[in-house]
Write an enzyme that holds these catalytic residues in place. Sequence first.
Site, PDB file in Angstrom:
ATOM      1  CD  GLN A 135      -2.718   0.869   2.648  1.00 45.89           C
ATOM      2  OE1 GLN A 135      -2.200   0.350   3.635  1.00 45.89           O
ATOM      3  NE2 GLN A 135      -3.933   1.336   2.664  1.00 45.89           N
ATOM      4  CD  GLU A 184      -7.002  -5.496   7.572  1.00 50.39           C
ATOM      5  OE1 GLU A 184      -6.247  -4.535   7.716  1.00 50.39           O
ATOM      6  OE2 GLU A 184      -6.663  -6.669   7.673  1.00 50.39           O
TER       7      GLU A 184
END
Length: 397
Positions: A131, A249
């Site tokens: 990321q 998440e």
Amino acid sequence: MTAAPPFLFEADDECFRAGLRAWLAAELPRVAGARLGTADLHGLEFRKAWEDHLCRSGLSGLGWPRDHGGHALSLTRQAIFHEECARAGTPLAVNMIGHGIVAPTLIAFGSEAQKARFLPPILDNSEVWCQGYSEPGAGSDLAALSTRAERRGEVYVVNGQKIWTSFANLADWCLLLARTGAGASPRAGISVLLVDMRLKGVTVRPIRQITGEADYNEVFLDDVEVPADCLLGEQDAGWKIAMAAANYERSTYFVPRIVRMQAEMEALVALAAGTVREGQRMLDDPAVRSAITDLSLNIHALRLYADSILEMAEQGVPPGVDGSSVKLLWSENHQRLMEVAIDILGPQAALGPQESSAVAEGRWNRDFLWTRAETILAGTSEVHRNIIAERGLGLPR
Ligand SMILES: Cc1cc2nc3c(=O)[nH]c(=O)nc-3n(C[C@H](O)[C@H](O)[C@H](O)COP(=O)(O)OP(=O)(O)OC[C@H]3O[C@@H](n4cnc5c(N)ncnc54)[C@H](O)[C@@H]3O)c2cc1C
């Protein structure tokens, strides 16, 4: 990928848990045993091998919709899965960004062609993701990012630098934020690109950490030509996607971390009981007993708090400010736990994993040093305190 093990289809959560627990108890020693003596069970090589084994065994895509090859399990089931893995002592994942962040983001925002191209190799773990958000001048203030992507014909030409990019040295692909437009505000004009890490112009330099490991990296992008069909969502509308990605998440993220902390708490008590200084067991030292009691209570309360967030999320209520509180309490108590271990060890604490006479193979030393990062990653403690103060308590900015 083989058919998923039968416990996955149990109607009852506790039967699911029992089946999974038995499966892990058999599989973890078997897979680790096959590699004993050849690999560090906490090292990246075994972490990836174990993750591959889970995926090959059909234990991936647990929360994804069935039409994308997932199992559509509830958040509670996913939390049980992570909890039992943590309890069994399985190694941390390597492709956690691919499974936890990129996949749900693709499912929500990707084109059909992008879903067909990118989801199957996440499901079978053959493509690892990183990321690329943070930059030397943009961390907490992510909207200040300056990596640019300029559209030229059928490609975006990307120039800039990312930093602290976890797993970039292993990753095949990167979920990258870049500035594509001027925008009325810093948040406007940001786009999300899916970048092949093997493209010409991508350079990855691992950053050596205080633990001696290199979990994260600098990534340099020099005239990297990213095909235009690797734009996720619309051009200049990436901020919304980046914020949604950060939320996927949150409701299950801390359950396994807190379960691991509960196991570390037991190890801490055993360490205090087994360490004798000046003729006294460290567990009988009043300061150590008091620190252990405080930590035990905090961790128990934190577990109940994380469970209540999960219950709310199951009913469709996102974690919001509670997510900040759990992050803060988890990271700060985890640091405290490691500090107490270091106090108990005394001079022995200086011996890290490289020293053969180190207690517990130097894990306390290594984990104490690693936990310094936990009050920085996923939002610093200061930033989470701001969120709690402003959004939770309504205090002025
Ligand atoms: C282990 C680890 C893994 C990471 N992995 C990734 C990854 O894979 N990809 C990625 O893109 N990034 C990753 N990061 C980077 C992480 O997101 C940033 O470190 C984090 O957002 C903080 O940014 P910064 O380091 O630039 O610090 P800064 O934002 O510059 O902050 C410096 C200090 O100022 C304080 N501060 C900043 N703003 C405020 C404010 N408004 N009020 C009060 N205090 C403030 C901070 O709390 C901090 O103490 C990782 C970081 C770590 C530690």
